[in-house]
Motif scaffolding. Sequence first.
Motif, PDB file in Angstrom:
ATOM      1  N   SER A 166       5.917  28.674   7.435  1.00 48.95           N
ATOM      2  CA  SER A 166       5.192  29.473   8.433  1.00 48.95           C
ATOM      3  C   SER A 166       4.667  30.726   7.762  1.00 48.95           C
ATOM      4  N   LEU A 167       3.673  31.327   8.395  1.00 47.21           N
ATOM      5  CA  LEU A 167       3.066  32.538   7.869  1.00 47.21           C
ATOM      6  C   LEU A 167       4.120  33.631   7.709  1.00 47.21           C
ATOM      7  N   TRP A 168       5.023  33.679   8.682  1.00 44.35           N
ATOM      8  CA  TRP A 168       6.087  34.678   8.649  1.00 44.35           C
ATOM      9  C   TRP A 168       6.972  34.500   7.424  1.00 44.35           C
ATOM     10  N   GLU A 169       7.300  33.235   7.125  1.00 44.19           N
ATOM     11  CA  GLU A 169       8.125  32.945   5.940  1.00 44.19           C
ATOM     12  C   GLU A 169       7.410  33.384   4.665  1.00 44.19           C
ATOM     13  N   VAL A 170       6.123  33.104   4.629  1.00 39.84           N
ATOM     14  CA  VAL A 170       5.353  33.479   3.449  1.00 39.84           C
ATOM     15  C   VAL A 170       5.360  35.001   3.292  1.00 39.84           C
ATOM     16  N   PRO A 225      -9.550  30.172  11.181  1.00 35.01           N
ATOM     17  CA  PRO A 225      -9.975  30.979  10.043  1.00 35.01           C
ATOM     18  C   PRO A 225      -9.054  32.163   9.776  1.00 35.01           C
ATOM     19  N   PHE A 226      -8.653  32.859  10.818  1.00 33.27           N
ATOM     20  CA  PHE A 226      -7.849  34.061  10.619  1.00 33.27           C
ATOM     21  C   PHE A 226      -6.509  33.739   9.956  1.00 33.27           C
ATOM     22  N   ILE A 227      -5.847  32.707  10.474  1.00 33.47           N
ATOM     23  CA  ILE A 227      -4.550  32.303   9.922  1.00 33.47           C
ATOM     24  C   ILE A 227      -4.719  31.801   8.492  1.00 33.47           C
ATOM     25  N   PHE A 228      -5.742  31.002   8.288  1.00 33.72           N
ATOM     26  CA  PHE A 228      -6.030  30.464   6.958  1.00 33.72           C
ATOM     27  C   PHE A 228      -6.227  31.610   5.955  1.00 33.72           C
ATOM     28  N   ALA A 229      -7.015  32.600   6.378  1.00 29.18           N
ATOM     29  CA  ALA A 229      -7.301  33.718   5.477  1.00 29.18           C
ATOM     30  C   ALA A 229      -6.026  34.496   5.161  1.00 29.18           C
ATOM     31  N   LEU A 230      -5.137  34.605   6.157  1.00 25.70           N
ATOM     32  CA  LEU A 230      -3.873  35.312   5.906  1.00 25.70           C
ATOM     33  C   LEU A 230      -3.017  34.561   4.884  1.00 25.70           C
TER      34      LEU A 230
END
Lengths: 310, 444
Positions: A166-170, A225-230
């Motif tokens: 997950s983004l949070w984990e990253v 797009p936003f999540i991908f870019a993050l």
Amino acid sequence: MNSNTYLESSSPHIHQGISTKSIMRDVIIALLPALVASIIVFKIRALIIVVLSVVSCVLGELLWQKTFKQKVTIDDLSAVVTGILLAFSLPPSVPYYIPVIGGIFAIIIVKQIFGGIGKNFLNPALASRAFLMATWPAVMTKWTLDGISTATPLELLNNASPNLPSLWEVFIGYTGGSIGETSALALIIGGIYLLYRNVITWEIPVSYIGSVFLLSFLFCNTGTPFIFALYEIFAGGLLLGAIYMATDYTTSPVTKKGKFIMGIGCGVLTFLFRTIGQTAEGVCYSILIMNLFVPMIERHTIPRTFGEVK
Amino acid sequence: MNTLTFKNGVHPPYNKELTENKPVTKLLPKEKAVFLMQQHTGAICQPIVKKGDRVLVGQVIADAVASMSAPIHSSISGEVVDIREIPYAEGAHIPAIIIKNDHQYEEYNPIHNLLDYKELSREHIIDIIHKAGIVGMGGAAFPTYIKLNPSNYKKIDSIILNGCECEPYITCDYKLMLNEPIKIVKGLNIILHLFPNAKGYIGIEDNKKEAISAIEKAINDIGASDKIEIKILETKYPQGSEKQLIYAILGREVPIGKLPADIGCIVQNVATSYAIYEAVAYRTPLISRIVTVTGDAIANPQDFWVKLGTPFQDLIDAAGGFIKKPVKIISGGPMMGITMPNTNIPITKATTAILCLTEDAAPIFEEENCIRCGRCVRVCPMNLLPLYLDKFGRRNDIERFEKINGTSCIECGCCAYVCPSYIRIVNSIRKAKRNITANNNIKG
Ligand code: SF4
Ligand code: SF4
């Protein structure tokens, strides 16, 4: 008659008190959170690799300078910084000879042969990493440790893998990747410290990260797009590269405009490597390529002198 | 109030508390006064007295026929005991007149009637200022009458008095603003009288609150608030540099190779304004000034009102001598001051301070490789690339040095002050600039 004679020298007669050593000490402090994060994720192995790399860099510099009867400058701590950065860009699974050879290569071939600190034209840690990649491609791209995958989130993202963290984990750092790039948070904390201490300025990291974010957002091909870019900015060593490597004094422009060009150039190249080249190695090569252009960028971005009418 | 400022610069420790709150002590020279024949930018003066002559206070003892010069007056009465070269900074030897003090202070022209300048013509006032030997007292020592006589004087719209005193340690201008605010402002009034279309500004840094109120009060008391305005500036070095000050107050940049007068303004130091008032109102030549004696080597740092020609040693003694061993005796401040070889050097018209620093305060470092950190670039108030100026200067690559405007360097020292590799950037720049001047002189 008073015939005492006093020291004569050019002004100024006082000094701010910031030395190369104190700057390098600040960089080391800034890298500590990321080191802690890597030890949490990769255990003692990460620490061993960092120590081997640092020791090789410092001893390499000492031996070179002793051999050629130069002034020994290991106490300026710059070799320590190179050692940490090199180790940070290695996969945690590399055999222990890799950081040793890499450290010696970084200091001797990339830094000292060109005249030592301030004279090299490639970032020693990155150039050494590129050398290791070319020489031992198998061990440098092996992303498993004790049977567990330590693949970089970017690869998983590119392969649309179901194991994508997950983004949070990253962001927090319980994921794979190179030793130093696990925790985006730790790298950002260090970056803020460096900005606060005026060790680096914001232009390169912001324009680098910003351009990668923008391009990834605009040309997104999976998901939002936003999540991908993050994902693109929190993973793949981008923060490590943008905050700690592209800002390397010797191999980045001293002019303000030049710093923007450096940052944007790195960003565009990284994006191209990642999308067209399909490689997670983008950051390393992008910065090295931009390193080569630094003298040219500087020549074309000489600031307007006060009172200059153009 | 919002403070005005310039771009870049540094914030060194100011260390003004050493002298700031102490009164100014009047000090007379002990047995002699020494007058250097070069106290200003321009032609060297020739003695017009000879050994054995008796001279009086205010008597001209040296002058030059050249167009850019200022006469030198004796500040004491006594006998000319010697005329010889004395060792000065940077290995130079400068001719000097040495006068034995008879402690009578007999005046050459004892009449000091208050005269009304409003009756006098522009030429007459400028002549008085010339004859009074006045030069810029902030350090540059440029003859004042030349600065006040630009061909386009009707186009000058701003006269700025410089009360910044941005150099650390120094408090002589501050003390003058506290003690003689009226005369400073009246001096500005005289200058404004010479420039029919100009407005006056007095620029003071915001760390000198008391000076700001004293000057403000003086402006109101003499009813000059319609044409003189106080401008409060950020406390930042080098705020008092002429170009930076003009930019901060008027937002104008002096173009490279031009003078402030070319963009309609003229800057004078507050002490110079005071001297102008004394000269025009009382016909008193420039023979005394305030000098700050300070530094961590000095027992009792303080400001003195001294006669020009007083040897440094007299002032150092009056300030209690040394409590620690100084490594450097600096004439001026720590950023731009010049080191002196000994303490027999006399006070000149432009001596602002005697700064005696120990090795703790003025450490000597070995130069290291430039690490290209860019700090020098970020602090340079002239927006130059000091690291390259240093490099080209050392290689004597004059062409590239000039191409990146090396000659615009104001030698403020910000670059070397922040350089983590302790590179003596200003030294190499100064050498390169000197070579350029020498070459130009050869070329004619
Ligand atoms: S401050 Fe010193 S080390 Fe840094 S770029 Fe300038 S000259 Fe080089
Ligand atoms: S290059 Fe000259 S003007 Fe710029 S900071 Fe250095 S001394 Fe000052």
